[in-house]
Motif scaffolding. Sequence first.
Motif, PDB file in Angstrom:
ATOM      1  N   PHE A 281      25.474 -28.514 -84.780  1.00 24.92           N
ATOM      2  CA  PHE A 281      26.172 -28.540 -86.061  1.00 24.92           C
ATOM      3  C   PHE A 281      27.152 -29.714 -86.069  1.00 24.92           C
ATOM      4  O   PHE A 281      28.158 -29.697 -85.357  1.00 24.92           O
ATOM      5  N   ALA A 282      26.824 -30.733 -86.853  1.00 21.80           N
ATOM      6  CA  ALA A 282      27.675 -31.917 -86.990  1.00 21.80           C
ATOM      7  C   ALA A 282      28.288 -31.873 -88.385  1.00 21.80           C
ATOM      8  O   ALA A 282      27.578 -32.073 -89.378  1.00 21.80           O
ATOM      9  N   PRO A 283      29.569 -31.580 -88.497  1.00 21.04           N
ATOM     10  CA  PRO A 283      30.181 -31.380 -89.813  1.00 21.04           C
ATOM     11  C   PRO A 283      29.901 -32.515 -90.790  1.00 21.04           C
ATOM     12  O   PRO A 283      30.118 -33.686 -90.475  1.00 21.04           O
ATOM     13  N   PHE A 284      29.387 -32.136 -91.957  1.00 24.23           N
ATOM     14  CA  PHE A 284      29.121 -33.020 -93.089  1.00 24.23           C
ATOM     15  C   PHE A 284      27.961 -33.990 -92.859  1.00 24.23           C
ATOM     16  O   PHE A 284      27.613 -34.737 -93.765  1.00 24.23           O
ATOM     17  N   GLU A 285      27.354 -33.973 -91.666  1.00 19.83           N
ATOM     18  CA  GLU A 285      26.097 -34.700 -91.455  1.00 19.83           C
ATOM     19  C   GLU A 285      24.908 -33.770 -91.669  1.00 19.83           C
ATOM     20  O   GLU A 285      23.806 -34.216 -91.971  1.00 19.83           O
ATOM     21  N   GLY A 286      25.145 -32.482 -91.464  1.00 15.17           N
ATOM     22  CA  GLY A 286      24.105 -31.484 -91.611  1.00 15.17           C
ATOM     23  C   GLY A 286      24.759 -30.151 -91.890  1.00 15.17           C
ATOM     24  O   GLY A 286      25.962 -30.072 -92.182  1.00 15.17           O
ATOM     25  N   PRO A 287      24.000 -29.082 -91.819  1.00 18.95           N
ATOM     26  CA  PRO A 287      24.557 -27.754 -92.093  1.00 18.95           C
ATOM     27  C   PRO A 287      25.550 -27.324 -91.025  1.00 18.95           C
ATOM     28  O   PRO A 287      25.537 -27.834 -89.900  1.00 18.95           O
ATOM     29  N   CYS A 288      26.403 -26.379 -91.389  1.00 19.75           N
ATOM     30  CA  CYS A 288      27.281 -25.758 -90.411  1.00 19.75           C
ATOM     31  C   CYS A 288      26.731 -24.379 -90.067  1.00 19.75           C
ATOM     32  O   CYS A 288      25.710 -23.935 -90.620  1.00 19.75           O
ATOM     33  N   TYR A 289      27.389 -23.678 -89.182  1.00 16.72           N
ATOM     34  CA  TYR A 289      26.904 -22.366 -88.746  1.00 16.72           C
ATOM     35  C   TYR A 289      26.847 -21.392 -89.909  1.00 16.72           C
ATOM     36  O   TYR A 289      25.939 -20.549 -90.006  1.00 16.72           O
ATOM     37  N   PRO A 336      19.293 -35.671 -82.310  1.00 17.16           N
ATOM     38  CA  PRO A 336      19.885 -34.354 -82.060  1.00 17.16           C
ATOM     39  C   PRO A 336      19.323 -33.294 -83.019  1.00 17.16           C
ATOM     40  O   PRO A 336      18.726 -33.616 -84.053  1.00 17.16           O
ATOM     41  N   LEU A 337      19.543 -32.052 -82.672  1.00 17.39           N
ATOM     42  CA  LEU A 337      19.043 -30.933 -83.466  1.00 17.39           C
ATOM     43  C   LEU A 337      19.940 -30.649 -84.674  1.00 17.39           C
ATOM     44  O   LEU A 337      20.298 -29.493 -84.951  1.00 17.39           O
ATOM     45  N   ILE A 338      20.289 -31.678 -85.409  1.00 15.72           N
ATOM     46  CA  ILE A 338      21.084 -31.524 -86.619  1.00 15.72           C
ATOM     47  C   ILE A 338      20.143 -31.170 -87.766  1.00 15.72           C
ATOM     48  O   ILE A 338      19.178 -31.880 -88.028  1.00 15.72           O
ATOM     49  N   GLY A 339      20.400 -30.046 -88.418  1.00 14.37           N
ATOM     50  CA  GLY A 339      19.506 -29.598 -89.482  1.00 14.37           C
ATOM     51  C   GLY A 339      18.227 -28.976 -88.973  1.00 14.37           C
ATOM     52  O   GLY A 339      17.267 -28.806 -89.729  1.00 14.37           O
ATOM     53  N   ARG A 340      18.194 -28.644 -87.682  1.00 14.10           N
ATOM     54  CA  ARG A 340      17.008 -28.022 -87.096  1.00 14.10           C
ATOM     55  C   ARG A 340      17.440 -26.867 -86.194  1.00 14.10           C
ATOM     56  O   ARG A 340      18.404 -26.992 -85.433  1.00 14.10           O
ATOM     57  N   LEU A 341      16.739 -25.761 -86.282  1.00 12.14           N
ATOM     58  CA  LEU A 341      16.985 -24.614 -85.412  1.00 12.14           C
ATOM     59  C   LEU A 341      15.775 -24.459 -84.508  1.00 12.14           C
ATOM     60  O   LEU A 341      14.646 -24.277 -84.989  1.00 12.14           O
ATOM     61  N   LEU A 342      15.990 -24.560 -83.205  1.00 10.95           N
ATOM     62  CA  LEU A 342      14.906 -24.452 -82.236  1.00 10.95           C
ATOM     63  C   LEU A 342      14.926 -23.063 -81.616  1.00 10.95           C
ATOM     64  O   LEU A 342      15.930 -22.645 -81.036  1.00 10.95           O
ATOM     65  N   LEU A 343      13.810 -22.343 -81.772  1.00  9.61           N
ATOM     66  CA  LEU A 343      13.676 -20.999 -81.223  1.00  9.61           C
ATOM     67  C   LEU A 343      12.784 -21.042 -79.990  1.00  9.61           C
ATOM     68  O   LEU A 343      11.778 -21.758 -79.975  1.00  9.61           O
ATOM     69  N   TYR A 344      13.151 -20.266 -78.975  1.00  7.51           N
ATOM     70  CA  TYR A 344      12.344 -20.205 -77.756  1.00  7.51           C
ATOM     71  C   TYR A 344      12.046 -18.753 -77.433  1.00  7.51           C
ATOM     72  O   TYR A 344      12.959 -17.919 -77.356  1.00  7.51           O
ATOM     73  N   GLU A 345      10.767 -18.459 -77.238  1.00  6.80           N
ATOM     74  CA  GLU A 345      10.317 -17.116 -76.867  1.00  6.80           C
ATOM     75  C   GLU A 345       9.687 -17.229 -75.488  1.00  6.80           C
ATOM     76  O   GLU A 345       8.634 -17.848 -75.318  1.00  6.80           O
ATOM     77  N   SER A 346      10.355 -16.664 -74.489  1.00  8.63           N
ATOM     78  CA  SER A 346       9.977 -16.951 -73.103  1.00  8.63           C
ATOM     79  C   SER A 346       8.720 -16.217 -72.650  1.00  8.63           C
ATOM     80  O   SER A 346       7.976 -16.729 -71.817  1.00  8.63           O
ATOM     81  N   LEU A 347       8.449 -15.026 -73.172  1.00  9.44           N
ATOM     82  CA  LEU A 347       7.269 -14.295 -72.705  1.00  9.44           C
ATOM     83  C   LEU A 347       5.975 -15.014 -73.073  1.00  9.44           C
ATOM     84  O   LEU A 347       4.998 -14.977 -72.331  1.00  9.44           O
ATOM     85  N   GLY A 348       5.977 -15.687 -74.215  1.00  8.54           N
ATOM     86  CA  GLY A 348       4.808 -16.471 -74.614  1.00  8.54           C
ATOM     87  C   GLY A 348       4.970 -17.952 -74.355  1.00  8.54           C
ATOM     88  O   GLY A 348       4.062 -18.739 -74.610  1.00  8.54           O
ATOM     89  N   THR A 349       6.154 -18.352 -73.838  1.00  8.23           N
ATOM     90  CA  THR A 349       6.498 -19.765 -73.629  1.00  8.23           C
ATOM     91  C   THR A 349       6.185 -20.562 -74.892  1.00  8.23           C
ATOM     92  O   THR A 349       5.384 -21.490 -74.892  1.00  8.23           O
ATOM     93  N   ARG A 350       6.838 -20.167 -75.983  1.00  7.61           N
ATOM     94  CA  ARG A 350       6.612 -20.815 -77.274  1.00  7.61           C
ATOM     95  C   ARG A 350       7.920 -21.315 -77.862  1.00  7.61           C
ATOM     96  O   ARG A 350       8.918 -20.596 -77.889  1.00  7.61           O
ATOM     97  N   THR A 352       9.534 -22.830 -81.427  1.00 10.37           N
ATOM     98  CA  THR A 352       9.330 -22.919 -82.872  1.00 10.37           C
ATOM     99  C   THR A 352      10.526 -23.627 -83.476  1.00 10.37           C
ATOM    100  O   THR A 352      11.679 -23.319 -83.143  1.00 10.37           O
ATOM    101  N   GLU A 353      10.269 -24.605 -84.333  1.00 15.32           N
ATOM    102  CA  GLU A 353      11.359 -25.342 -84.977  1.00 15.32           C
ATOM    103  C   GLU A 353      11.412 -25.010 -86.465  1.00 15.32           C
ATOM    104  O   GLU A 353      10.391 -25.041 -87.156  1.00 15.32           O
ATOM    105  N   LEU A 354      12.602 -24.686 -86.930  1.00 12.35           N
ATOM    106  CA  LEU A 354      12.829 -24.387 -88.341  1.00 12.35           C
ATOM    107  C   LEU A 354      13.804 -25.399 -88.923  1.00 12.35           C
ATOM    108  O   LEU A 354      14.775 -25.790 -88.260  1.00 12.35           O
ATOM    109  N   LYS A 355      13.551 -25.820 -90.144  1.00 15.28           N
ATOM    110  CA  LYS A 355      14.480 -26.713 -90.833  1.00 15.28           C
ATOM    111  C   LYS A 355      15.637 -25.891 -91.401  1.00 15.28           C
ATOM    112  O   LYS A 355      15.429 -24.796 -91.939  1.00 15.28           O
ATOM    113  N   VAL A 356      16.832 -26.414 -91.293  1.00 13.34           N
ATOM    114  CA  VAL A 356      18.010 -25.765 -91.855  1.00 13.34           C
ATOM    115  C   VAL A 356      18.721 -26.776 -92.751  1.00 13.34           C
ATOM    116  O   VAL A 356      19.066 -27.875 -92.294  1.00 13.34           O
ATOM    117  N   ARG A 357      18.921 -26.426 -93.993  1.00  7.05           N
ATOM    118  CA  ARG A 357      19.562 -27.340 -94.936  1.00  7.05           C
ATOM    119  C   ARG A 357      21.012 -26.934 -95.178  1.00  7.05           C
ATOM    120  O   ARG A 357      21.368 -25.761 -95.094  1.00  7.05           O
TER     121      ARG A 357
END
Length: 389
Positions: A281-289, A336-350, A352-357
């Motif tokens: 989260f980079a203030p004013f460059e992308g979304p905040c929490y 950097p992961l600005i505007g992107r949420l990276l999800l990790y699921e360890s049992l399937g080693t997967r 997933t990237e989601l866009k966040v505006r």
Amino acid sequence: MASPTDTTQQKAAFEELDPAAFRREVDSGDAVVLDTREPHEHAEAHIAGSELVPPSEVAARIDELAPDTGQRVVLYCRSGNRSHKGAEELSTLGYTNLAHLGGGILAWQEQGQPVVEPEGMTPEQRMRYSRHTLLPEIGVEGQLKMLNSKVLLIGAGGLGSPSALYLAAAGIGTLGIIDDDVVDESNLQRQVIHTTDRIGTPKTESARIQIEALNPDVEVVEYRERISAENILDVIADYDVIVDGVDNFPTRYLLNDASVRLRKPVVSASILAFDGQISTFAPFEGPCYRCLYPTPPPPEMAPSCGAAGVLGVMAGVMGLLQANEVIKLVAGIGEPLIGRLLLYESLGTRFTELKVRRDPDCPICGENAPEIPPEEMGKFPDYELFCAR
């Protein structure tokens, strides 16, 4: 096609010099000295008086540097391979007075021959961080940025432990660590910066001991207290990047609002059971929490690790991703992961990237968010009440 005799004559058209003989060539001032490495390697260390000519440019630039094909030209690189190829290439262009440094600048330095090195790093630091400075994206400039940077870790637990270790190894100059807890036996399954013999020790002290043993370049600043509305602005003010290892929603919302007010980037991650997520989260460059989570989930949807459990290595995976994000921010490299949420699921080693505006109606960073007057800067709402609702 060249005959075997022609090939033998071509290979014999230049000499291979040892460092002492190459030094005499350099000191004579009569030879054109070519460094056939890449710019980042030249910046790390080079022989005085040499001209940087990357391998792809040797043929194109030789007329400019040595217009006379009989002029003495000596070449060197890191280990001798590229300079050998460069000499072969010049020999096919008609140059007849060639030599290259056998073993390259590595052999030169092993024999104690002098090199020009960048200011700002000691010989020990140049050796310690040499695998960084060899990377064109980082180089000496990027390493100096890391050595001069200040990073705050909120929490010396599961996420903070691996982040702290790798940021210390990378040469982050100052690491602040805030945590009011002590090392407990149940921590050791995932909080790898702590050890069995330090059970009962304040976590900040335990982390400092481990970091100082790993890299004496790093200054560790301990804050043996819990982050709160009363101290957060004073604590985060002097840091370039904040690593969020918080384990509760009220503190996470407090951190978000304070970091937006002071325009501090936050690398935030969380883990539970076999899953993790991370965003920057980079203030004013992308979304905040708050753009991502306007309100916290109900307690039954987000139990604590103490209640639901967590796979120990999840802390390592997500904490190291946080360290990677910090290095990119500090060195100014990558995406950097600005505007992107990276999800990790360890049992399937997967992954997933989601866009966040960015939410234009966000009450903290949105277009119509109220401006905080200076006298109100240190005042925050009741986050415990906010999350309880």
